[in-house]
Design a protein around this motif. Structure first.
Motif, PDB file in Angstrom:
ATOM      1  N   ALA A   1       0.845  -1.201   0.000  1.00  0.00           N
ATOM      2  CA  ALA A   1       0.000   0.000   0.000  1.00  0.00           C
ATOM      3  C   ALA A   1       0.880   1.251   0.000  1.00  0.00           C
ATOM      4  O   ALA A   1       1.693   1.457   0.897  1.00  0.00           O
ATOM      5  CB  ALA A   1      -0.908  -0.011   1.224  1.00  0.00           C
ATOM      6  N   ALA A   2       0.711   2.080  -1.014  1.00  0.00           N
ATOM      7  CA  ALA A   2       1.506   3.301  -1.150  1.00  0.00           C
ATOM      8  C   ALA A   2       0.708   4.317  -1.957  1.00  0.00           C
ATOM      9  O   ALA A   2      -0.279   3.968  -2.627  1.00  0.00           O
ATOM     10  CB  ALA A   2       2.836   2.996  -1.840  1.00  0.00           C
ATOM     11  N   VAL A   3       1.124   5.549  -1.881  1.00  0.00           N
ATOM     12  CA  VAL A   3       0.461   6.601  -2.649  1.00  0.00           C
ATOM     13  C   VAL A   3       0.471   6.225  -4.131  1.00  0.00           C
ATOM     14  O   VAL A   3       1.507   5.841  -4.684  1.00  0.00           O
ATOM     15  CB  VAL A   3       1.166   7.950  -2.427  1.00  0.00           C
ATOM     16  N   GLY A   4      -0.692   6.311  -4.768  1.00  0.00           N
ATOM     17  CA  GLY A   4      -0.815   6.008  -6.185  1.00  0.00           C
ATOM     18  C   GLY A   4      -1.244   4.594  -6.493  1.00  0.00           C
ATOM     19  O   GLY A   4      -1.634   4.291  -7.637  1.00  0.00           O
ATOM     20  N   VAL A   5      -1.200   3.701  -5.521  1.00  0.00           N
ATOM     21  CA  VAL A   5      -1.608   2.309  -5.739  1.00  0.00           C
ATOM     22  C   VAL A   5      -3.130   2.208  -5.682  1.00  0.00           C
ATOM     23  O   VAL A   5      -3.774   2.787  -4.800  1.00  0.00           O
ATOM     24  CB  VAL A   5      -0.973   1.386  -4.676  1.00  0.00           C
ATOM     25  N   ALA A   6      -3.722   1.480  -6.621  1.00  0.00           N
ATOM     26  CA  ALA A   6      -5.170   1.299  -6.654  1.00  0.00           C
ATOM     27  C   ALA A   6      -5.583   0.178  -5.702  1.00  0.00           C
ATOM     28  O   ALA A   6      -4.848  -0.791  -5.498  1.00  0.00           O
ATOM     29  CB  ALA A   6      -5.638   0.966  -8.071  1.00  0.00           C
ATOM     30  N   LEU A   7      -6.755   0.315  -5.131  1.00  0.00           N
ATOM     31  CA  LEU A   7      -7.265  -0.718  -4.236  1.00  0.00           C
ATOM     32  C   LEU A   7      -7.380  -2.053  -4.946  1.00  0.00           C
ATOM     33  O   LEU A   7      -7.146  -3.110  -4.353  1.00  0.00           O
ATOM     34  CB  LEU A   7      -8.621  -0.295  -3.662  1.00  0.00           C
ATOM     35  N   ARG A   8      -7.699  -2.019  -6.215  1.00  0.00           N
ATOM     36  CA  ARG A   8      -7.791  -3.254  -6.997  1.00  0.00           C
ATOM     37  C   ARG A   8      -6.428  -3.969  -7.057  1.00  0.00           C
ATOM     38  O   ARG A   8      -6.354  -5.195  -7.058  1.00  0.00           O
ATOM     39  CB  ARG A   8      -8.278  -2.931  -8.416  1.00  0.00           C
ATOM     40  N   GLU A   9      -5.365  -3.182  -7.092  1.00  0.00           N
ATOM     41  CA  GLU A   9      -4.024  -3.761  -7.123  1.00  0.00           C
ATOM     42  C   GLU A   9      -3.692  -4.440  -5.791  1.00  0.00           C
ATOM     43  O   GLU A   9      -3.028  -5.479  -5.761  1.00  0.00           O
ATOM     44  CB  GLU A   9      -3.003  -2.676  -7.451  1.00  0.00           C
ATOM     45  N   LEU A  10      -4.158  -3.862  -4.699  1.00  0.00           N
ATOM     46  CA  LEU A  10      -3.966  -4.495  -3.393  1.00  0.00           C
ATOM     47  C   LEU A  10      -4.726  -5.813  -3.326  1.00  0.00           C
ATOM     48  O   LEU A  10      -4.247  -6.789  -2.732  1.00  0.00           O
ATOM     49  CB  LEU A  10      -4.418  -3.559  -2.272  1.00  0.00           C
ATOM     50  N   ASP A  11      -5.901  -5.849  -3.939  1.00  0.00           N
ATOM     51  CA  ASP A  11      -6.669  -7.096  -3.980  1.00  0.00           C
ATOM     52  C   ASP A  11      -5.908  -8.166  -4.757  1.00  0.00           C
ATOM     53  O   ASP A  11      -5.907  -9.344  -4.378  1.00  0.00           O
ATOM     54  CB  ASP A  11      -8.034  -6.836  -4.606  1.00  0.00           C
ATOM     55  N   GLU A  12      -5.238  -7.766  -5.823  1.00  0.00           N
ATOM     56  CA  GLU A  12      -4.449  -8.731  -6.604  1.00  0.00           C
ATOM     57  C   GLU A  12      -3.270  -9.253  -5.796  1.00  0.00           C
ATOM     58  O   GLU A  12      -2.921 -10.440  -5.873  1.00  0.00           O
ATOM     59  CB  GLU A  12      -3.956  -8.085  -7.902  1.00  0.00           C
ATOM     60  N   VAL A  13      -2.650  -8.381  -5.004  1.00  0.00           N
ATOM     61  CA  VAL A  13      -1.563  -8.810  -4.120  1.00  0.00           C
ATOM     62  C   VAL A  13      -2.082  -9.873  -3.145  1.00  0.00           C
ATOM     63  O   VAL A  13      -1.441 -10.907  -2.917  1.00  0.00           O
ATOM     64  CB  VAL A  13      -0.985  -7.598  -3.353  1.00  0.00           C
ATOM     65  N   ALA A  14      -3.255  -9.611  -2.581  1.00  0.00           N
ATOM     66  CA  ALA A  14      -3.854 -10.547  -1.628  1.00  0.00           C
ATOM     67  C   ALA A  14      -4.185 -11.875  -2.303  1.00  0.00           C
ATOM     68  O   ALA A  14      -3.975 -12.955  -1.714  1.00  0.00           O
ATOM     69  CB  ALA A  14      -5.110  -9.935  -1.016  1.00  0.00           C
ATOM     70  N   ARG A  15      -4.693 -11.821  -3.514  1.00  0.00           N
ATOM     71  CA  ARG A  15      -5.030 -13.061  -4.238  1.00  0.00           C
ATOM     72  C   ARG A  15      -3.785 -13.923  -4.453  1.00  0.00           C
ATOM     73  O   ARG A  15      -3.846 -15.157  -4.370  1.00  0.00           O
ATOM     74  CB  ARG A  15      -5.689 -12.734  -5.577  1.00  0.00           C
ATOM     75  N   GLU A  16      -2.661 -13.277  -4.724  1.00  0.00           N
ATOM     76  CA  GLU A  16      -1.431 -14.024  -4.952  1.00  0.00           C
ATOM     77  C   GLU A  16      -0.961 -14.716  -3.676  1.00  0.00           C
ATOM     78  O   GLU A  16      -0.478 -15.861  -3.723  1.00  0.00           O
ATOM     79  CB  GLU A  16      -0.336 -13.092  -5.482  1.00  0.00           C
ATOM     80  N   VAL A  17      -1.110 -14.063  -2.539  1.00  0.00           N
ATOM     81  CA  VAL A  17      -0.754 -14.702  -1.266  1.00  0.00           C
ATOM     82  C   VAL A  17      -1.621 -15.935  -1.037  1.00  0.00           C
ATOM     83  O   VAL A  17      -1.120 -17.000  -0.637  1.00  0.00           O
ATOM     84  CB  VAL A  17      -0.900 -13.712  -0.092  1.00  0.00           C
ATOM     85  N   LEU A  18      -2.914 -15.815  -1.295  1.00  0.00           N
ATOM     86  CA  LEU A  18      -3.817 -16.955  -1.129  1.00  0.00           C
ATOM     87  C   LEU A  18      -3.437 -18.090  -2.080  1.00  0.00           C
ATOM     88  O   LEU A  18      -3.393 -19.261  -1.686  1.00  0.00           O
ATOM     89  CB  LEU A  18      -5.260 -16.526  -1.359  1.00  0.00           C
TER      90      LEU A  18
ATOM     91  N   VAL B   1      -1.450   5.763   4.825  1.00  0.00           N
ATOM     92  CA  VAL B   1      -0.531   5.781   3.695  1.00  0.00           C
ATOM     93  C   VAL B   1       0.116   7.162   3.632  1.00  0.00           C
ATOM     94  O   VAL B   1      -0.583   8.186   3.627  1.00  0.00           O
ATOM     95  CB  VAL B   1      -1.274   5.474   2.381  1.00  0.00           C
ATOM     96  N   GLY B   2       1.432   7.211   3.612  1.00  0.00           N
ATOM     97  CA  GLY B   2       2.122   8.506   3.559  1.00  0.00           C
ATOM     98  C   GLY B   2       2.132   9.181   4.913  1.00  0.00           C
ATOM     99  O   GLY B   2       2.278   8.540   5.953  1.00  0.00           O
ATOM    100  N   ARG B   3       1.956  10.496   4.899  1.00  0.00           N
ATOM    101  CA  ARG B   3       2.014  11.289   6.135  1.00  0.00           C
ATOM    102  C   ARG B   3       0.708  11.157   6.909  1.00  0.00           C
ATOM    103  O   ARG B   3      -0.361  11.460   6.395  1.00  0.00           O
ATOM    104  CB  ARG B   3       2.284  12.759   5.793  1.00  0.00           C
ATOM    105  N   ALA B   4       0.829  10.752   8.150  1.00  0.00           N
ATOM    106  CA  ALA B   4      -0.357  10.503   8.976  1.00  0.00           C
ATOM    107  C   ALA B   4      -0.782  11.750   9.729  1.00  0.00           C
ATOM    108  O   ALA B   4       0.059  12.491  10.255  1.00  0.00           O
ATOM    109  CB  ALA B   4      -0.070   9.384   9.971  1.00  0.00           C
ATOM    110  N   ARG B   5      -2.082  11.983   9.789  1.00  0.00           N
ATOM    111  CA  ARG B   5      -2.619  13.011  10.668  1.00  0.00           C
ATOM    112  C   ARG B   5      -2.520  12.518  12.113  1.00  0.00           C
ATOM    113  O   ARG B   5      -2.800  11.335  12.389  1.00  0.00           O
ATOM    114  CB  ARG B   5      -4.090  13.273  10.347  1.00  0.00           C
ATOM    115  N   PRO B   6      -2.162  13.387  13.048  1.00  0.00           N
ATOM    116  CA  PRO B   6      -2.118  12.948  14.454  1.00  0.00           C
ATOM    117  C   PRO B   6      -3.442  12.351  14.918  1.00  0.00           C
ATOM    118  O   PRO B   6      -3.446  11.361  15.660  1.00  0.00           O
ATOM    119  CB  PRO B   6      -1.776  14.240  15.208  1.00  0.00           C
ATOM    120  N   ALA B   7      -4.555  12.922  14.469  1.00  0.00           N
ATOM    121  CA  ALA B   7      -5.859  12.398  14.879  1.00  0.00           C
ATOM    122  C   ALA B   7      -6.069  10.981  14.357  1.00  0.00           C
ATOM    123  O   ALA B   7      -6.661  10.129  15.036  1.00  0.00           O
ATOM    124  CB  ALA B   7      -6.975  13.310  14.382  1.00  0.00           C
ATOM    125  N   ASP B   8      -5.569  10.705  13.147  1.00  0.00           N
ATOM    126  CA  ASP B   8      -5.714   9.357  12.590  1.00  0.00           C
ATOM    127  C   ASP B   8      -4.823   8.363  13.318  1.00  0.00           C
ATOM    128  O   ASP B   8      -5.222   7.213  13.557  1.00  0.00           O
ATOM    129  CB  ASP B   8      -5.369   9.371  11.099  1.00  0.00           C
TER     130      ASP B   8
END
Length: 255
Positions: free
Chosen positions: A31-48, A118-125
């Motif tokens: 997970a990084a700036v510019g990465v699509a959520l669909r791409e993260l799903d593909e990463v997860a599918r490969e682990v499975l 992802v990236g710079r975190a807000r203190p509240a987050d």
């Protein structure tokens, strides 16, 4: 009806839990700036695939859903509390992300969730995410033989409310085993000493969900899956699959 698991079954569930833990760690790293959520799903599918495991999420269709779930992860960003569909949305600097995932291995299911920025975190987050994991730890600590479901709920709710956060009513943890959702329900707020007694062999998915503004209101998105905070505030989600044993709670979805 609650299905008690044998010690052998708990060991098998631990193997499914290891896959979930590795999946979440791998997705978190990707997970990084510019990465699509669909791409993260593909990463997860490969682990499975690599683990020879299936997904209890893919194709799941509860009564409230208009369509079967299309991913192997739920990817919920910012004001999305849970059940976010991993689509074409790309992550931006400062986004608060919750990833919920499961694995089915040898007929047993593991289920876990993490939240991070992802990236710079807000203190509240940062505080919101830390409190979500503190609430999870409190719930797990209460998951001991002789306590009741209400003790888990009370422990979670106390951490959340003391910190000033909201709790979406009607959504919480659940039993887990051969199926992703089994009895009993595990609320994120409740009265101590109430509810079903905890026994050796029970396995629960404990999952606090927090709303940053302190309000409890939420609504479903137009996709029929994603739950969003009604005031647009951010949310966090943390979850582990936990076995109740005579030796104390055992986390099955830790690395």
């Amino acid at each position: 009806m609650v299905q008690l698991k044998t010690d052998t079954s708990i060991e098998a569930m631990r193997e499914a839990g290891r896959v979930v833990a590795q999946l979440l760690a791998t997705v978190r790293e990707a997970a990084a700036v510019g990465v699509a959520l669909r791409e993260l799903d593909e990463v997860a599918r490969e682990v499975l695939r690599a683990a020879g495991a299936g997904s209890p999420f893919l194709g799941y269709k509860p009564h409230f859903a208009p369509t079967p779930f299309p991913g192997v992860i739920c990817a919920s960003v910012n004001d999305a509390i849970v059940h976010g569909i991993p689509g074409d949305q790309r992550l931006r600097d400062g986004d608060l992300v919750s990833i919920d995932a499961g694995a089915t291995l040898g007929g047993w299911v593991g289920d876990s969730a993490i939240s991070f920025t992802v990236g710079r975190a807000r203190p509240a987050d940062t505080r919101l995410v830390e409190t979500a994991f503190q609430a999870l730890e409190a719930g797990i600590a209460a998951a001991v033989v002789g306590n009741r479901i209400g003790d888990i709920a009370h422990a979670i709710g106390t951490v959340c409310r003391t910190a000033g956060y909201g709790i979406p009513e009607g959504f919480g943890g659940h039993g887990i085993g051969r199926s992703m959702h089994e009895d009993p329900a595990v609320p994120n707020e409740g009265r101590p000493g109430r509810g079903m007694p905890l026994r050796h062999g029970m396995v629960l998915a404990i999952e606090p969900m927090l709303i940053g503004s302190g309000q409890d209101a939420f609504h479903p998105d137009r996709d029929g899956w994603t739950l969003r905070t009604s005031d647009g505030s951010r949310a966090a989600h943390a979850e582990h699959t936990v076995a109740i044993t005579d030796a104390g709670p055992r986390i099955l979805t830790a690395l």
